[in-house]
Scaffold this motif. Structure first.
Motif, PDB file in Angstrom:
ATOM      1  N   VAL A  25       0.583  -0.936  -0.162  1.00  0.00           N
ATOM      2  CA  VAL A  25      -0.205   0.488   0.194  1.00  0.00           C
ATOM      3  C   VAL A  25       1.001   1.369  -0.292  1.00  0.00           C
ATOM      4  CG1 VAL A  25      -1.921  -1.168   0.518  1.00  0.00           C
ATOM      5  CG2 VAL A  25      -0.028  -0.181   2.675  1.00  0.00           C
ATOM      6  N   ALA A  26       2.238   0.829   0.571  1.00  0.00           N
ATOM      7  CA  ALA A  26       2.893   2.126   0.136  1.00  0.00           C
ATOM      8  C   ALA A  26       3.062   3.046  -1.236  1.00  0.00           C
ATOM      9  CB  ALA A  26       4.442   2.132   0.492  1.00  0.00           C
ATOM     10  N   VAL A  27       2.368   2.217  -2.320  1.00  0.00           N
ATOM     11  CA  VAL A  27       2.500   2.362  -3.379  1.00  0.00           C
ATOM     12  C   VAL A  27       1.651   4.064  -4.298  1.00  0.00           C
ATOM     13  CG1 VAL A  27       0.137   1.127  -4.357  1.00  0.00           C
ATOM     14  CG2 VAL A  27       1.837   1.586  -5.586  1.00  0.00           C
ATOM     15  N   ARG A  44       3.376   1.100 -10.573  1.00  0.00           N
ATOM     16  CA  ARG A  44       3.291   2.468  -9.196  1.00  0.00           C
ATOM     17  C   ARG A  44       2.497   3.950 -10.055  1.00  0.00           C
ATOM     18  NH1 ARG A  44       5.304   6.668  -7.961  1.00  0.00           N
ATOM     19  NH2 ARG A  44       6.557   5.831  -9.607  1.00  0.00           N
ATOM     20  N   ARG A  45       2.648   4.380 -10.717  1.00  0.00           N
ATOM     21  CA  ARG A  45       2.070   5.279 -11.667  1.00  0.00           C
ATOM     22  C   ARG A  45       0.787   5.527 -11.904  1.00  0.00           C
ATOM     23  NH1 ARG A  45       6.666   5.489 -15.360  1.00  0.00           N
ATOM     24  NH2 ARG A  45       5.535   5.435 -16.618  1.00  0.00           N
ATOM     25  N   ALA A  49      -2.256   7.202  -9.976  1.00  0.00           N
ATOM     26  CA  ALA A  49      -2.533   8.354 -10.956  1.00  0.00           C
ATOM     27  C   ALA A  49      -4.688   7.635 -10.518  1.00  0.00           C
ATOM     28  CB  ALA A  49      -2.574   7.497 -12.384  1.00  0.00           C
ATOM     29  N   VAL A  50      -4.940   6.061 -10.683  1.00  0.00           N
ATOM     30  CA  VAL A  50      -6.502   6.368  -9.785  1.00  0.00           C
ATOM     31  C   VAL A  50      -5.934   6.656  -8.738  1.00  0.00           C
ATOM     32  CG1 VAL A  50      -8.027   3.943  -9.449  1.00  0.00           C
ATOM     33  CG2 VAL A  50      -5.928   4.134 -11.398  1.00  0.00           C
ATOM     34  N   TRP A  51      -5.413   5.778  -8.092  1.00  0.00           N
ATOM     35  CA  TRP A  51      -5.798   6.558  -6.853  1.00  0.00           C
ATOM     36  C   TRP A  51      -6.849   8.241  -6.660  1.00  0.00           C
ATOM     37  CZ3 TRP A  51      -3.341   9.350  -2.214  1.00  0.00           C
ATOM     38  CH2 TRP A  51      -3.817   9.368  -1.541  1.00  0.00           C
ATOM     39  N   HIS A  52      -5.796   9.472  -7.130  1.00  0.00           N
ATOM     40  CA  HIS A  52      -5.377  10.777  -7.225  1.00  0.00           C
ATOM     41  C   HIS A  52      -7.364  10.903  -7.869  1.00  0.00           C
ATOM     42  CE1 HIS A  52      -1.431  11.772  -5.169  1.00  0.00           C
ATOM     43  NE2 HIS A  52      -1.138  11.455  -5.463  1.00  0.00           N
ATOM     44  N   GLU A  99      -5.017   9.470 -20.021  1.00  0.00           N
ATOM     45  CA  GLU A  99      -3.806   9.552 -19.602  1.00  0.00           C
ATOM     46  C   GLU A  99      -3.002   7.984 -19.120  1.00  0.00           C
ATOM     47  OE1 GLU A  99      -2.179  10.541 -14.755  1.00  0.00           O
ATOM     48  OE2 GLU A  99      -4.457  11.378 -15.162  1.00  0.00           O
ATOM     49  N   LEU A 100      -3.952   7.495 -18.999  1.00  0.00           N
ATOM     50  CA  LEU A 100      -3.394   5.776 -18.093  1.00  0.00           C
ATOM     51  C   LEU A 100      -2.711   5.326 -19.973  1.00  0.00           C
ATOM     52  CD1 LEU A 100      -5.535   4.478 -15.187  1.00  0.00           C
ATOM     53  CD2 LEU A 100      -3.102   5.779 -15.514  1.00  0.00           C
ATOM     54  N   ALA A 101      -3.861   5.420 -20.857  1.00  0.00           N
ATOM     55  CA  ALA A 101      -3.923   5.336 -22.274  1.00  0.00           C
ATOM     56  C   ALA A 101      -2.332   5.305 -22.833  1.00  0.00           C
ATOM     57  CB  ALA A 101      -4.303   4.810 -23.234  1.00  0.00           C
TER      58      ALA A 101
END
Length: 140
Positions: A25-27, A44-45, A49-52, A99-101
């Motif tokens: 979870v430190a990711v 991780r990125r 990005a999803v988390w934010h 963004e992820l693509a």
């Protein structure tokens, strides 16, 4: 669900697994580390990005899913739960999908080759191929 989301998740899967295995979870709070494995770094990125982009509940759900994978990296159901959280976020946010693509490497091209007939061969690239009786190869 759109084919674009499905394809993105197929490409992202190994990166996500590597990131969770490396960071747990430190990711979500870990900064970029130049020495980090490229696969784990990309995962991780993606997760950050999803988390934010999620609200408080969405973040908590994603963190719980990531923790489950960190606790048991071989649990396919836990990994699927992380992917499901990401799919949910992508369905809700077209900008995040774009963004992820862009983060993921381009999908490799698919090559279909058919060989038909006696002694036929099929290959995308080939050095030397010999089909026939009593062939002799001499170096030049």
């Amino acid at each position: 669900m759109s084919a674009e989301i499905v394809q993105l998740m197929q490409q992202a899967g190994p990166h996500l697994t590597a990131a969770v295995s490396s960071y747990g979870v430190a990711v979500f709070s870990r900064a970029e580390n130049a020495a980090a494995d490229a696969t784990a770094s990309l995962g991780r990125r993606i997760l950050q990005a999803v988390w934010h982009c999620r609200d408080e509940q969405g973040r908590a759900d994603l963190e719980a899913a990531v923790q489950d994978v960190a606790d048991d990296p071989d649990d396919a159901d836990a990994a699927a739960a992380v992917r499901q959280q990401i799919k949910r976020a992508l369905r809700d946010d077209a900008e995040l999908l774009a963004e992820l693509a862009q983060m993921l490497p381009a999908a490799s091209e698919t090559v279909n080759v058919t060989a038909s007939g006696e002694r036929s061969i099929a290959a995308k690239t080939i050095g030397t191929a010999i089909t026939g009786d009593s062939a002799t190869v001499r170096p030049s």
